[in-house]
Design a protein around this motif. Structure first.
Motif, PDB file in Angstrom:
ATOM      1  N   ARG A 110       0.991  -0.983  -0.340  1.00 41.04           N
ATOM      2  CA  ARG A 110       0.199   0.126   0.559  1.00 41.04           C
ATOM      3  C   ARG A 110       0.853   1.578   0.048  1.00 41.04           C
ATOM      4  N   PRO A 111       1.110   1.318  -1.040  1.00 41.99           N
ATOM      5  CA  PRO A 111       2.923   2.603  -1.336  1.00 41.99           C
ATOM      6  C   PRO A 111       1.857   3.855  -0.726  1.00 41.99           C
ATOM      7  N   ILE A 112       0.033   3.784  -0.695  1.00 41.32           N
ATOM      8  CA  ILE A 112      -0.433   5.552  -0.226  1.00 41.32           C
ATOM      9  C   ILE A 112       0.164   5.888   0.832  1.00 41.32           C
ATOM     10  N   TRP A 113       0.770   5.185   1.688  1.00 44.75           N
ATOM     11  CA  TRP A 113       0.737   5.481   3.317  1.00 44.75           C
ATOM     12  C   TRP A 113       2.362   6.115   3.222  1.00 44.75           C
ATOM     13  N   VAL A 114       3.419   6.055   2.052  1.00 47.25           N
ATOM     14  CA  VAL A 114       4.353   6.907   2.196  1.00 47.25           C
ATOM     15  C   VAL A 114       4.202   7.924   1.288  1.00 47.25           C
ATOM     16  N   ALA A 115       2.883   7.669   0.899  1.00 46.25           N
ATOM     17  CA  ALA A 115       2.743   9.313  -0.142  1.00 46.25           C
ATOM     18  C   ALA A 115       2.416  10.457   0.769  1.00 46.25           C
ATOM     19  N   ALA A 116       1.088   9.638   1.654  1.00 45.96           N
ATOM     20  CA  ALA A 116       0.722  10.537   2.415  1.00 45.96           C
ATOM     21  C   ALA A 116       1.697  10.719   3.963  1.00 45.96           C
ATOM     22  N   ILE A 117       2.555  10.078   3.917  1.00 47.99           N
ATOM     23  CA  ILE A 117       3.604  10.742   5.489  1.00 47.99           C
ATOM     24  C   ILE A 117       4.676  11.997   4.469  1.00 47.99           C
TER      25      ILE A 117
END
Length: 601
Positions: A110-117
């Motif tokens: 779930r790379p969206i977590w990286v993008a969000a951080i």
């Protein structure tokens, strides 16, 4: 309806929305900035942009041209400074899709977590208020690393393009380019052997030649164009290759540096890289200590190569930053300044590495030693707390704490100027350890840890915006806050000028610092021949309490006019931080600092 559902479930949509939101906020923060903070760096950038915009010879080869080229369109506007700053904020937001791309490339589910951080990292919001190339170099660095790790033939030219763009943004990334090419070759060979299992070494060598030519073409074309432009502008190959500064710092370090000082600087930069990313380092340490995780990562070649690349890059840039500080003359006879911004580009890859290590640690069939996890957590926390007291407490050979509290110098480290941030980071490390050891929490471990990390990061950024915009109390610039003194003087002069040859003398009172105003004339494009800058103290005059009253003002004005030799050819203007009992010609309260302008003749 199905298509709409797929779009709403797509991470790409949310990455785009995060990026657009960050662009809006950072562009707005950029327009709230008052002026140059790191005077000479920002002066070089804007004057190089003017040279490119006006098709003139390059102004200053101390920096390569790409960042100046990117901000040059802002010069179209008459009020160019907010436009240029907005461009910087917009460009820095591209780190968000770049980080998502990197996370996806190394196998994060779930790379969206990286993008969000990464979208809410405080350093990138703070740097939207600086005209600095880190706003462009960081997304380029992350993209180039992702392309190298992917190791795909058809993306070779993109790797060459992103890498040469990175070097043409900041010479600091010449060593990173070598790492990227090595990673790309290793990953390309791994991919080729998987796709062509029967290929011999000679066949593999022949197959990679056209790929490497594709990598080289954009490098040769773009760097060649830069050399041609720079040589035509009168600069030397030595300067255009970015060798001037490292040569000078190596020379200074060889004369003034000692092994003990080098170790000190390495320790400082290790601390600056450890503390902000403590949760990531904890996951990496635990994963490295687990034999089962090492076996699993070894089978995933992209993850393995990526992990090694990040460690190599982190080690290399700690050494580069230490060498630069060891060889900088302003750190002698006493060390005075550390530059955490030289490590700023490592933040997004460390977020990716931390969540990737966590993903392996949360594998369903993996069991970890409670004692090992506890010891590793305790050791890292103890090291971080000790480092915080040393760095923030200013106990390193009297190195000023401003190196670690001012966003300009500290970059990712500056939120740790607040003790609650250290406590929250330590708490997050403890929370990660608990998640790793409690079976019921392990099932939702990644979103749980990522969400907590996101909330912590968002809280740090929100705290900075609330407490430090437009005036950062840790900036240590009470008398010329954020370079606004020169801007306000020059703008006031332009509104008061009635003829081209009219001369102005601005006389600063109340401790206003004029030492840097002259250096900003070049930045603002102001002609020094018609503007004079002085201080009351240089005229031998002080303002007492009685002088600010209506009865004392006539004598004060007469003394200043006589001492400054104000006449019909020279308009004298007194500038104060505290009002006089007189109606000011101009009151400028912008950018967190109020100035009163009084025309004296």
């Amino acid at each position: 309806m199905r298509r709409l559902g797929r779009i709403l479930r797509s991470e790409i949509l949310y990455v785009i929305l995060l990026t657009l939101a960050a662009m809006v906020v950072r562009a707005r923060l950029g327009t709230l900035d008052g002026g140059p903070t790191l005077f000479f760096d920002e002066d070089y950038y804007i004057n190089n942009a003017r040279a490119i915009f006006e098709l003139r010879p390059y102004a200053q080869a101390h920096f390569p041209p790409l960042y100046s080229l990117v901000i040059a369109p802002g010069l179209i506007f008459r009020n160019w400074f907010p436009a240029v700053m907005a461009i910087g904020g917009i460009v820095s937001s591209l780190t968000i899709p770049a980080a998502w791309f990197l996370a996806k490339s190394v196998g994060i589910r779930r790379p969206i977590w990286v993008a969000a951080i990464v979208a809410v990292l405080p350093a990138y919001f703070a740097y939207s208020q600086f005209m600095m190339s880190e706003n462009l170099s960081t997304p380029l660095f992350v993209v180039a690393l992702a392309l190298a790790v992917r190791g795909r033939s058809r993306e070779g030219w993109l790797l060459g393009l992103s890498t040469v763009a990175l070097v043409l943004t900041k010479y600091l990334f010449l060593p990173a380019a070598a790492v990227f090419f090595a990673v790309y070759i290793v990953r390309w060979v791994q991919n080729h052997r998987r796709e062509h299992s029967g290929a011999t070494r000679s066949e593999t060598a022949r197959s990679i030649v056209p790929v490497l030519i594709g990598v080289a073409v954009p490098i040769v074309v773009l760097f060649g164009a830069w050399l041609a432009y720079g040589l035509a502008s009168g600069d030397s190959l030595f300067e255009l290759a970015g060798l001037e500064v490292p040569t000078a710092t190596v020379k200074e370090a060889s004369v003034s540096g000692t092994p003990a000082l080098l170790l000190l600087w390495i320790g400082i930069y290790l601390g600056m890289l450890l503390l902000p990313w403590l949760p990531a380092w904890f996951s990496v340490v635990v994963a490295t200590g687990s034999r089962a995780v090492r076996r699993a990562v070894a089978a995933d070649r992209a993850a393995w190569v990526f992990g090694i690349a990040v460690i190599v890059l982190a080690t290399g840039y700690v050494l580069i930053a230490a060498q630069h500080s060891l060889g900088s003359d302003y750190n002698y006879p006493h060390i005075s300044r550390a530059w955490g911004r030289y490590l700023m580009h490592l933040g997004p890859p460390l977020v990716v590495l931390g969540l990737l290590a966590l993903q392996y640690l949360l594998a369903p069939d993996l069991r970890l030693s409670r004692l090992a996890v506890a010891v590793e957590a305790l050791a890292l926390v103890a090291l971080a707390v000790a480092g915080w007291f040393v760095l923030i407490g200013g106990r390193v050979f009297h190195l000023p704490a401003s190196s670690f509290t001012n966003p300009l110098t500290a970059a990712d480290f500056f939120p740790l100027r607040w003790a609650p941030v250290l406590i929250a980071i330590v708490a997050l490390v403890v929370a990660v350890a608990i998640v790793l050891l409690v079976p019921t929490l392990r099932k939702v471990g990644t979103p749980l840890v990522a969400a907590a990390w996101l909330v912590l990061t968002l809280a740090m950024t929100a705290t900075w915006v609330i407490t430090s915009v437009p005036r950062d109390p840790y900036a240590n610039e009470d008398s010329n806050f954020n370079g606004t003194l020169g801007r306000k003087i020059f703008e006031q002069e332009s509104t008061e000028r009635t003829s081209p040859g009219q001369k102005f003398l601005y006389i600063e009172a109340d401790g206003l610092d004029v030492s840097n105003v002259r250096s900003t004339e070049s930045f603002w494009g102001v002609s020094a021949s018609t503007i004079g800058i002085s201080t009351l103290s240089s005229l031998g005059i002080t303002i007492g309490p009685d002088d600010r009253t209506s009865s004392g003002l006539p004598a004060l004005k007469a003394d200043i006019v006589r001492a400054a030799q104000c006449d019909d050819q020279t308009t004298c203007v007194l500038v104060t931080r505290d009002p006089l009992a007189l109606t000011a010609d101009t009151v400028d309260a912008r950018f967190g600092q109020t100035l009163w302008f009084y025309r004296l003749n």
